[in-house]
Motif scaffolding. Structure first.
Motif, PDB file in Angstrom:
ATOM      1  N   THR A   1      30.751  35.175  46.704  1.00  0.00           N
ATOM      2  CA  THR A   1      30.579  36.551  46.249  1.00  0.00           C
ATOM      3  C   THR A   1      29.299  36.716  45.449  1.00  0.00           C
ATOM      4  O   THR A   1      28.565  37.704  45.612  1.00  0.00           O
ATOM      5  CB  THR A   1      31.791  36.988  45.400  1.00  0.00           C
ATOM      6  N   ARG A   2      28.998  35.750  44.586  1.00  0.00           N
ATOM      7  CA  ARG A   2      27.788  35.829  43.766  1.00  0.00           C
ATOM      8  C   ARG A   2      26.530  35.826  44.635  1.00  0.00           C
ATOM      9  O   ARG A   2      25.587  36.586  44.388  1.00  0.00           O
ATOM     10  CB  ARG A   2      27.750  34.663  42.778  1.00  0.00           C
TER      11      ARG A   2
ATOM     12  N   LEU B   1      27.333  27.827  38.233  1.00  0.00           N
ATOM     13  CA  LEU B   1      28.248  27.150  39.148  1.00  0.00           C
ATOM     14  C   LEU B   1      27.860  25.679  39.276  1.00  0.00           C
ATOM     15  O   LEU B   1      26.714  25.299  39.026  1.00  0.00           O
ATOM     16  CB  LEU B   1      28.204  27.813  40.534  1.00  0.00           C
TER      17      LEU B   1
ATOM     18  N   ASP C   1      35.095  30.962  46.734  1.00  0.00           N
ATOM     19  CA  ASP C   1      34.984  32.382  47.073  1.00  0.00           C
ATOM     20  C   ASP C   1      34.141  33.124  46.040  1.00  0.00           C
ATOM     21  O   ASP C   1      33.359  34.028  46.382  1.00  0.00           O
ATOM     22  CB  ASP C   1      36.370  33.025  47.157  1.00  0.00           C
ATOM     23  N   LYS C   2      34.301  32.754  44.772  1.00  0.00           N
ATOM     24  CA  LYS C   2      33.510  33.384  43.724  1.00  0.00           C
ATOM     25  C   LYS C   2      32.027  33.067  43.907  1.00  0.00           C
ATOM     26  O   LYS C   2      31.161  33.936  43.707  1.00  0.00           O
ATOM     27  CB  LYS C   2      33.988  32.919  42.353  1.00  0.00           C
TER      28      LYS C   2
ATOM     29  N   MET D   1      41.246  34.486  43.685  1.00  0.00           N
ATOM     30  CA  MET D   1      40.018  34.092  44.376  1.00  0.00           C
ATOM     31  C   MET D   1      39.645  32.669  43.954  1.00  0.00           C
ATOM     32  O   MET D   1      39.611  32.352  42.770  1.00  0.00           O
ATOM     33  CB  MET D   1      38.880  35.057  44.029  1.00  0.00           C
ATOM     34  N   SER D   2      39.367  31.809  44.938  1.00  0.00           N
ATOM     35  CA  SER D   2      39.000  30.434  44.631  1.00  0.00           C
ATOM     36  C   SER D   2      37.597  30.388  44.047  1.00  0.00           C
ATOM     37  O   SER D   2      36.817  31.344  44.142  1.00  0.00           O
ATOM     38  CB  SER D   2      39.062  29.585  45.896  1.00  0.00           C
ATOM     39  N   LEU D   3      37.258  29.248  43.464  1.00  0.00           N
ATOM     40  CA  LEU D   3      35.923  29.089  42.893  1.00  0.00           C
ATOM     41  C   LEU D   3      34.852  29.183  43.974  1.00  0.00           C
ATOM     42  O   LEU D   3      33.769  29.737  43.744  1.00  0.00           O
ATOM     43  CB  LEU D   3      35.827  27.754  42.151  1.00  0.00           C
TER      44      LEU D   3
END
Length: 232
Positions: free
Chosen positions: A9-10, A38, A5-6, A1-3
């Protein structure tokens, strides 16, 4: 999972948990990025992606808000996506419609109001008047089915079927152009659906809708190339 995408998700987790309910305004970018650990660039990219998918709305000069998250809003891109399908995949889509629409029509028979019946009847009358105009006929065909499914009161089901049916509209128009008996057959099938709705007979409505959708599926199976080269 790319940053990115993370980060997406958050934010989705915050929405699902109720921390950011529908209509809520997101904290300022710097604050939210710090809370989630982030970078601001990642946060900005995540917000852009979620805005495209209609989860978030960016209001210039005001901030970023969670949308209503209504099914029609979140799924509105479905019809645009399925319009790209052809050949065997288009037949698979029609098969999906065959699984969903008869059940929806049965449900509509138990819930439709007199006003809903009047709307369905109006589109049926318009179909009769447009027997020699395939595009008008098919436009009212689509409106007929929208009115029927809307009678279920299930917005998610209505949105899904609207997206699926939009992709088959061109097929129905083409069928009307090449098959001289298509208009008469389509109207007869819609009349059967309408009679079942008037009677509030769910099994009969389901059977009538199944016959109608299956005939479209049969036509596609016969006319649309399996290699996806067809223009239907």
């Amino acid at each position: 999972m790319s940053l990115t995408d993370k980060a997406i998700t958050r934010i989705r987790e915050m929405i699902r948990s109720g921390q950011l309910p529908p209509g809520a305004k997101l904290p300022p970018e710097a604050q939210l990025a710090a809370e989630l650990g982030l970078s601001r660039n990642l946060m900005r990219e995540a917000v852009k992606v979620l805005a495209v998918s209609r989860v978030l709305e960016i209001r210039r000069g005001d901030g970023t808000y969670v949308t209503s998250l209504a099914p029609r809003l979140l799924l509105e891109g479905l019809s645009s996506a399925v319009e790209l399908l052809s050949g065997e995949t288009l037949r698979e889509l029609t098969e999906t419609r065959r699984l969903l629409e008869p059940a929806a029509t049965a449900l509509a028979a138990t819930r439709i109001t007199d006003e809903g019946l009047a709307e369905v009847a109006a589109h049926l009358d318009a179909m009769r008047a447009a027997q020699h105009d395939p595009e008008r006929l098919n436009a009212h065909d689509a409106a007929f089915h929208r009115a029927v499914v809307a009678a279920t009161g299930n917005e998610t089901l209505s949105t899904l079927l609207e997206g699926i049916s939009a992709s088959t509209l061109r097929a129905r128009v083409w069928r009307g152009l090449v098959d001289g008996n298509a208009a008469e057959q389509a109207i007869a099938q819609h009349e059967a659906i309408f009679r079942a709705l008037v009677a509030r007979e769910a099994p009969l409505a389901q059977a009538a809708a199944l016959l109608h959708v299956s005939s479209t599926e049969d036509w596609l199976r016969e006319h649309v190339p399996t290699d996806g080269t067809g223009e239907v």
